[in-house]
Design a protein around this motif. Sequence first.
Motif, mmCIF file in Angstrom:
data_model
loop_
_atom_site.group_PDB
_atom_site.id
_atom_site.type_symbol
_atom_site.label_atom_id
_atom_site.label_comp_id
_atom_site.label_asym_id
_atom_site.label_seq_id
_atom_site.Cartn_x
_atom_site.Cartn_y
_atom_site.Cartn_z
ATOM 1 N N GLY A 36 81.435 38.723 48.096
ATOM 2 C CA GLY A 36 80.492 37.849 48.777
ATOM 3 C C GLY A 36 81.184 36.766 49.571
ATOM 4 N N SER A 37 82.236 36.191 48.994
ATOM 5 C CA SER A 37 82.990 35.142 49.697
ATOM 6 C C SER A 37 83.679 35.705 50.929
ATOM 7 C CB SER A 37 84.026 34.521 48.759
ATOM 8 O OG SER A 37 83.409 33.875 47.673
ATOM 9 N N ARG A 38 84.177 36.932 50.817
ATOM 10 C CA ARG A 38 84.847 37.554 51.966
ATOM 11 C C ARG A 38 83.858 37.764 53.111
ATOM 12 N NH1 ARG A 38 87.381 43.327 50.987
ATOM 13 N NH2 ARG A 38 88.352 42.124 49.305
ATOM 14 N N LEU A 39 82.657 38.256 52.783
ATOM 15 C CA LEU A 39 81.654 38.471 53.821
ATOM 16 C C LEU A 39 81.266 37.168 54.502
ATOM 17 C CD1 LEU A 39 79.327 41.095 52.094
ATOM 18 C CD2 LEU A 39 80.939 41.493 53.964
ATOM 19 N N ARG A 40 81.107 36.091 53.712
ATOM 20 C CA ARG A 40 80.747 34.797 54.307
ATOM 21 C C ARG A 40 81.864 34.272 55.192
ATOM 22 N NH1 ARG A 40 78.814 33.912 49.104
ATOM 23 N NH2 ARG A 40 80.546 32.513 48.602
ATOM 24 N N LEU A 41 83.115 34.449 54.752
ATOM 25 C CA LEU A 41 84.250 33.997 55.549
ATOM 26 C C LEU A 41 84.310 34.741 56.877
ATOM 27 C CD1 LEU A 41 86.966 32.448 55.865
ATOM 28 C CD2 LEU A 41 88.062 34.417 54.772
ATOM 29 N N LEU A 42 84.194 36.067 56.839
ATOM 30 C CA LEU A 42 84.266 36.858 58.068
ATOM 31 C C LEU A 42 83.111 36.535 59.006
ATOM 32 C CD1 LEU A 42 85.367 40.282 56.552
ATOM 33 C CD2 LEU A 42 86.792 38.627 57.760
ATOM 34 N N ALA A 43 81.909 36.333 58.434
ATOM 35 C CA ALA A 43 80.760 35.976 59.267
ATOM 36 C C ALA A 43 80.980 34.625 59.942
ATOM 37 C CB ALA A 43 79.492 35.954 58.428
ATOM 38 N N ALA A 44 81.536 33.663 59.195
ATOM 39 C CA ALA A 44 81.802 32.342 59.768
ATOM 40 C C ALA A 44 82.840 32.432 60.881
ATOM 41 C CB ALA A 44 82.265 31.383 58.680
ATOM 42 N N MET A 45 83.863 33.260 60.683
ATOM 43 C CA MET A 45 84.890 33.416 61.712
ATOM 44 C C MET A 45 84.315 34.059 62.963
ATOM 45 S SD MET A 45 88.257 34.550 59.555
ATOM 46 C CE MET A 45 89.314 33.280 58.815
ATOM 47 N N ARG A 46 83.465 35.066 62.779
ATOM 48 C CA ARG A 46 82.825 35.685 63.949
ATOM 49 C C ARG A 46 81.943 34.682 64.672
ATOM 50 N NH1 ARG A 46 81.765 40.004 60.006
ATOM 51 N NH2 ARG A 46 83.308 41.661 60.283
ATOM 52 N N SER A 47 81.275 33.833 63.906
ATOM 53 C CA SER A 47 80.409 32.834 64.521
ATOM 54 C C SER A 47 81.227 31.850 65.352
ATOM 55 C CB SER A 47 79.629 32.093 63.431
ATOM 56 O OG SER A 47 78.765 31.134 64.003
ATOM 57 N N ILE A 48 82.346 31.362 64.806
ATOM 58 C CA ILE A 48 83.213 30.439 65.548
ATOM 59 C C ILE A 48 83.725 31.105 66.818
ATOM 60 C CG2 ILE A 48 85.418 29.214 65.490
ATOM 61 C CD1 ILE A 48 84.913 28.742 62.498
ATOM 62 N N HIS A 49 84.160 32.346 66.680
ATOM 63 C CA HIS A 49 84.673 33.068 67.843
ATOM 64 C C HIS A 49 83.588 33.247 68.889
ATOM 65 C CE1 HIS A 49 87.031 36.836 69.405
ATOM 66 N NE2 HIS A 49 87.050 35.826 70.250
ATOM 67 N N GLY A 50 82.377 33.581 68.447
ATOM 68 C CA GLY A 50 81.290 33.781 69.390
ATOM 69 C C GLY A 50 80.901 32.516 70.120
ATOM 70 N N ILE A 51 80.934 31.372 69.401
ATOM 71 C CA ILE A 51 80.538 30.107 70.009
ATOM 72 C C ILE A 51 81.600 29.589 70.968
ATOM 73 C CG2 ILE A 51 80.066 27.672 69.518
ATOM 74 C CD1 ILE A 51 78.785 28.646 66.872
ATOM 75 N N LEU A 52 82.878 29.669 70.563
ATOM 76 C CA LEU A 52 83.953 29.088 71.356
ATOM 77 C C LEU A 52 84.612 30.076 72.306
ATOM 78 C CD1 LEU A 52 85.748 26.858 68.680
ATOM 79 C CD2 LEU A 52 83.965 26.218 70.304
ATOM 80 N N GLY A 53 84.352 31.368 72.127
ATOM 81 C CA GLY A 53 84.991 32.368 72.962
ATOM 82 C C GLY A 53 84.425 32.397 74.367
ATOM 83 N N GLU A 54 85.153 33.091 75.249
ATOM 84 C CA GLU A 54 84.736 33.173 76.647
ATOM 85 C C GLU A 54 83.661 34.230 76.856
ATOM 86 O OE1 GLU A 54 88.200 33.877 78.930
ATOM 87 O OE2 GLU A 54 89.051 31.892 78.604
ATOM 88 N N ASP A 55 83.554 35.203 75.935
ATOM 89 C CA ASP A 55 82.605 36.301 76.103
ATOM 90 C C ASP A 55 81.537 36.203 75.029
ATOM 91 O OD1 ASP A 55 81.229 38.588 76.525
ATOM 92 O OD2 ASP A 55 82.933 39.952 76.361
ATOM 93 N N PRO A 56 80.321 35.750 75.374
ATOM 94 C CA PRO A 56 79.300 35.544 74.353
ATOM 95 C C PRO A 56 78.492 36.787 74.007
ATOM 96 C CG PRO A 56 78.443 34.877 76.468
ATOM 97 C CD PRO A 56 79.859 35.363 76.716
ATOM 98 N N ARG A 57 78.870 37.950 74.518
ATOM 99 C CA ARG A 57 78.062 39.135 74.259
ATOM 100 C C ARG A 57 78.068 39.460 72.775
ATOM 101 N NH1 ARG A 57 80.623 43.302 78.405
ATOM 102 N NH2 ARG A 57 82.467 42.292 77.543
ATOM 103 N N PRO A 58 76.941 39.918 72.242
ATOM 104 C CA PRO A 58 76.860 40.164 70.810
ATOM 105 C C PRO A 58 77.760 41.302 70.373
ATOM 106 C CG PRO A 58 74.920 41.011 71.918
ATOM 107 C CD PRO A 58 75.695 40.229 72.940
#
Length: 307
Positions: A125-147
């Motif tokens: 469960g902790s691993r899934l939350r960590l990976l989801a948080a990292m994807r969220s940071i990448h999606g927000i700060l990244g140059e390509d916002p496509r899902p």
Amino acid sequence: MRATQADVATVRSFNRFYTGVIGVLGEGLMRTPYSLTEARVIFELAQRPETEVLALRRALDLDPGYLSRMLTRFEGDGLLVRERSERDARRQVVRLTPGGRDAYAMLDERSAAEIRDLLDRLPGGSRLRLLAAMRSIHGILGEDPRPDGLVLREPRPGDLGWVVQRNGALYAEECGWDRTYEALVAGVVAAYVEDHDPSAERAWIAESGGVPVGCVFCVRRDDEVAQLRLLHVEPEARGSGVGAALVEACTRFAAEAGYSEIMLWTTALQRPAQRLYARAGFVLEDEEPPSRRFGGTIHGQTWRKRL
């Protein structure tokens, strides 16, 4: 809304913490002779047969003198060669030698091994939350916002609370609406749960990279008319097709459920949503006179689409 000192301190604290977690504060990155910046240069050069020095400097935002000294050392160690560009003699290109490719392979292998060890130590469960948080940071700060791998799914436990919370927070921030709007959303969600008829009503959560990025509800207004409610798309996912996918799923379900029409209520403030509805075939039928709602002046609109 400007970031507060506390906001800045939170980001800086995370940066220091995570830098320590990935082990870049030691003398060499991942028990190699290379610093973090040197490893980034090698990683970048390994992505293509040759790279212009100017493009490399811009991609990594490095000081020209610092990068030049680093490339000179790498050249002396036999990791790369520098040449004049065949397309423009004024420009210099760099390519890794076989020895440089070996250095990249070592860095890549050790990086993957250390990350795997880090993830293996975490409960599922902790691993899934960590990976989801990292994807969220990448999606927000990244140059390509496509899902990333957009999925429309049924709400799971906790999702309905997320719908209420995100609607309340986002409309307060973007429109200045007060908590009466959040109360309205809570009422819509509660009514959906209490009187839910799965043959006539449905809700979807849009999920990207394991993280919710949107939602929509299709509910019964009467025997002939369905209503699209609570369309929501997170700011970082807007313009990437999430909203269109949610509206299309809602209208398709309404048609399959036997409704002859689908309608929705929105306000004049939601111009991007209006363009989305128009592209989906909805027509503005009525615009209400201004009224006081949600702590502000609201121009309500009714849109309809024949199915």
